[in-house]
Design a protein around this motif. Sequence first.
Motif, PDB file in Angstrom:
ATOM      1  N   ALA A  38      52.893  15.369 -58.273  1.00  0.00           N
ATOM      2  CA  ALA A  38      53.696  14.110 -58.328  1.00  0.00           C
ATOM      3  C   ALA A  38      54.965  14.627 -58.968  1.00  0.00           C
ATOM      4  CB  ALA A  38      53.026  13.033 -59.246  1.00  0.00           C
ATOM      5  N   ARG A  39      55.412  15.153 -59.936  1.00  0.00           N
ATOM      6  CA  ARG A  39      56.539  15.346 -60.421  1.00  0.00           C
ATOM      7  C   ARG A  39      57.527  16.148 -59.422  1.00  0.00           C
ATOM      8  NH1 ARG A  39      55.677  15.697 -66.773  1.00  0.00           N
ATOM      9  NH2 ARG A  39      55.085  13.601 -67.052  1.00  0.00           N
ATOM     10  N   ALA A  40      56.725  16.996 -58.611  1.00  0.00           N
ATOM     11  CA  ALA A  40      57.582  18.017 -57.855  1.00  0.00           C
ATOM     12  C   ALA A  40      57.972  17.136 -56.653  1.00  0.00           C
ATOM     13  CB  ALA A  40      56.732  19.084 -57.167  1.00  0.00           C
ATOM     14  N   THR A  41      57.281  16.008 -56.163  1.00  0.00           N
ATOM     15  CA  THR A  41      57.553  15.203 -54.943  1.00  0.00           C
ATOM     16  C   THR A  41      58.328  14.123 -55.523  1.00  0.00           C
ATOM     17  OG1 THR A  41      55.542  14.151 -55.146  1.00  0.00           O
ATOM     18  CG2 THR A  41      55.613  15.997 -53.748  1.00  0.00           C
ATOM     19  N   ARG A  42      58.429  13.795 -56.558  1.00  0.00           N
ATOM     20  CA  ARG A  42      59.320  12.419 -57.025  1.00  0.00           C
ATOM     21  C   ARG A  42      60.744  12.384 -56.659  1.00  0.00           C
ATOM     22  NH1 ARG A  42      57.765  10.925 -62.772  1.00  0.00           N
ATOM     23  NH2 ARG A  42      55.864  10.566 -61.698  1.00  0.00           N
ATOM     24  N   LEU A  43      61.561  13.894 -57.016  1.00  0.00           N
ATOM     25  CA  LEU A  43      62.883  13.848 -56.958  1.00  0.00           C
ATOM     26  C   LEU A  43      63.266  13.640 -55.251  1.00  0.00           C
ATOM     27  CD1 LEU A  43      65.851  13.837 -58.026  1.00  0.00           C
ATOM     28  CD2 LEU A  43      65.326  16.494 -57.817  1.00  0.00           C
ATOM     29  N   PRO A  44      62.599  14.244 -54.322  1.00  0.00           N
ATOM     30  CA  PRO A  44      63.054  13.782 -52.895  1.00  0.00           C
ATOM     31  C   PRO A  44      62.570  12.616 -52.379  1.00  0.00           C
ATOM     32  CG  PRO A  44      61.793  16.045 -52.924  1.00  0.00           C
ATOM     33  CD  PRO A  44      61.695  15.382 -54.402  1.00  0.00           C
ATOM     34  N   ILE A  45      61.888  11.814 -53.056  1.00  0.00           N
ATOM     35  CA  ILE A  45      61.448  10.542 -52.751  1.00  0.00           C
ATOM     36  C   ILE A  45      62.741   9.707 -53.143  1.00  0.00           C
ATOM     37  CG2 ILE A  45      59.919   8.389 -53.182  1.00  0.00           C
ATOM     38  CD1 ILE A  45      57.579  10.686 -53.332  1.00  0.00           C
ATOM     39  N   TYR A  46      62.956   9.715 -54.449  1.00  0.00           N
ATOM     40  CA  TYR A  46      64.057   8.594 -55.095  1.00  0.00           C
ATOM     41  C   TYR A  46      65.388   9.257 -54.380  1.00  0.00           C
ATOM     42  CZ  TYR A  46      61.097   7.503 -59.182  1.00  0.00           C
ATOM     43  OH  TYR A  46      60.116   7.027 -59.777  1.00  0.00           O
ATOM     44  N   SER A  47      65.424  10.537 -54.039  1.00  0.00           N
ATOM     45  CA  SER A  47      66.930  10.687 -53.553  1.00  0.00           C
ATOM     46  C   SER A  47      66.857  10.059 -52.061  1.00  0.00           C
ATOM     47  CB  SER A  47      66.836  12.459 -53.085  1.00  0.00           C
ATOM     48  OG  SER A  47      67.006  13.125 -54.200  1.00  0.00           O
ATOM     49  N   SER A  48      65.844   9.831 -51.263  1.00  0.00           N
ATOM     50  CA  SER A  48      65.973   9.142 -50.088  1.00  0.00           C
ATOM     51  C   SER A  48      66.261   7.618 -50.355  1.00  0.00           C
ATOM     52  CB  SER A  48      64.533   9.234 -49.240  1.00  0.00           C
ATOM     53  OG  SER A  48      63.626   8.434 -49.831  1.00  0.00           O
ATOM     54  N   PHE A  49      66.009   7.156 -51.339  1.00  0.00           N
ATOM     55  CA  PHE A  49      66.416   5.661 -51.671  1.00  0.00           C
ATOM     56  C   PHE A  49      67.781   5.573 -52.447  1.00  0.00           C
ATOM     57  CE2 PHE A  49      61.560   5.172 -52.213  1.00  0.00           C
ATOM     58  CZ  PHE A  49      61.524   4.466 -51.144  1.00  0.00           C
ATOM     59  N   ALA A  50      68.396   6.705 -52.970  1.00  0.00           N
ATOM     60  CA  ALA A  50      69.709   6.352 -53.587  1.00  0.00           C
ATOM     61  C   ALA A  50      70.861   6.527 -52.601  1.00  0.00           C
ATOM     62  CB  ALA A  50      69.683   7.834 -54.041  1.00  0.00           C
ATOM     63  N   LYS A  51      71.627   5.451 -52.866  1.00  0.00           N
ATOM     64  CA  LYS A  51      72.894   5.288 -52.167  1.00  0.00           C
ATOM     65  C   LYS A  51      73.993   5.216 -53.406  1.00  0.00           C
ATOM     66  CE  LYS A  51      70.629   2.185 -48.885  1.00  0.00           C
ATOM     67  NZ  LYS A  51      70.590   0.775 -48.377  1.00  0.00           N
ATOM     68  N   GLU A  52      75.148   5.749 -52.570  1.00  0.00           N
ATOM     69  CA  GLU A  52      76.182   5.763 -53.355  1.00  0.00           C
ATOM     70  C   GLU A  52      76.145   6.525 -54.810  1.00  0.00           C
ATOM     71  OE1 GLU A  52      77.575   1.475 -53.853  1.00  0.00           O
ATOM     72  OE2 GLU A  52      77.124   1.091 -51.892  1.00  0.00           O
ATOM     73  N   GLY A  53      75.165   7.576 -54.779  1.00  0.00           N
ATOM     74  CA  GLY A  53      75.257   8.458 -56.139  1.00  0.00           C
ATOM     75  C   GLY A  53      74.634   7.538 -57.087  1.00  0.00           C
ATOM     76  N   ASN A  54      73.475   6.881 -56.907  1.00  0.00           N
ATOM     77  CA  ASN A  54      73.028   6.132 -57.947  1.00  0.00           C
ATOM     78  C   ASN A  54      71.677   6.765 -58.333  1.00  0.00           C
ATOM     79  OD1 ASN A  54      71.541   5.283 -55.798  1.00  0.00           O
ATOM     80  ND2 ASN A  54      71.596   3.076 -56.473  1.00  0.00           N
ATOM     81  N   LEU A  55      71.346   7.977 -58.082  1.00  0.00           N
ATOM     82  CA  LEU A  55      70.022   8.819 -58.191  1.00  0.00           C
ATOM     83  C   LEU A  55      69.719   8.737 -59.617  1.00  0.00           C
ATOM     84  CD1 LEU A  55      67.811  10.539 -57.072  1.00  0.00           C
ATOM     85  CD2 LEU A  55      69.257  12.511 -57.492  1.00  0.00           C
ATOM     86  N   SER A  56      70.423   8.930 -60.612  1.00  0.00           N
ATOM     87  CA  SER A  56      70.243   8.819 -62.002  1.00  0.00           C
ATOM     88  C   SER A  56      69.976   7.460 -62.408  1.00  0.00           C
ATOM     89  CB  SER A  56      71.227   9.435 -62.883  1.00  0.00           C
ATOM     90  OG  SER A  56      72.524   8.416 -62.751  1.00  0.00           O
ATOM     91  N   ASP A  57      70.229   6.503 -61.937  1.00  0.00           N
ATOM     92  CA  ASP A  57      69.718   5.189 -62.313  1.00  0.00           C
ATOM     93  C   ASP A  57      68.400   5.133 -61.670  1.00  0.00           C
ATOM     94  OD1 ASP A  57      72.101   4.462 -63.183  1.00  0.00           O
ATOM     95  OD2 ASP A  57      73.168   3.443 -61.484  1.00  0.00           O
ATOM     96  N   LEU A  58      68.016   5.502 -60.379  1.00  0.00           N
ATOM     97  CA  LEU A  58      66.841   5.224 -59.735  1.00  0.00           C
ATOM     98  C   LEU A  58      65.724   6.098 -60.569  1.00  0.00           C
ATOM     99  CD1 LEU A  58      67.498   5.559 -55.991  1.00  0.00           C
ATOM    100  CD2 LEU A  58      66.653   3.564 -57.198  1.00  0.00           C
TER     101      LEU A  58
END
Length: 103
Positions: free
Chosen positions: A39-59
């Motif tokens: 789950a932790r290994a796949t979490r970042l790519p999933i969150y990255s697909s939702f990130a807009k305008e560089g807000n990955l850390s917020d997500l």
Amino acid sequence: DALYDIGTGLEVLSPRCPHLFLEMAGLGNFAKGMSVVAARATRLPIYSSFAKEGNLSDLLAKGEAFSTLFNVIGIGVGIQLASTICASMQGKVKCFYLFVPGL
């Protein structure tokens, strides 16, 4: 999720087989650990697909906050169930099947 549920099931059922308790509990714990790693290994790519305008850390921060919140709520509900409905082994098994969909 399925691997985590299988691990939890093995842990719940391990007292029913005292001669295999260590093997069942250990295998259940191993299955849960492997599912958390996946789950932790796949979490970042999933969150990255939702990130807009560089807000990955917020997500990531919000996702972890929600995860922590619901873990705490789950622990509280689990403690309440353990002291009431799940006091017997039959209650534990019934609660397991009630809260684990698909089994």
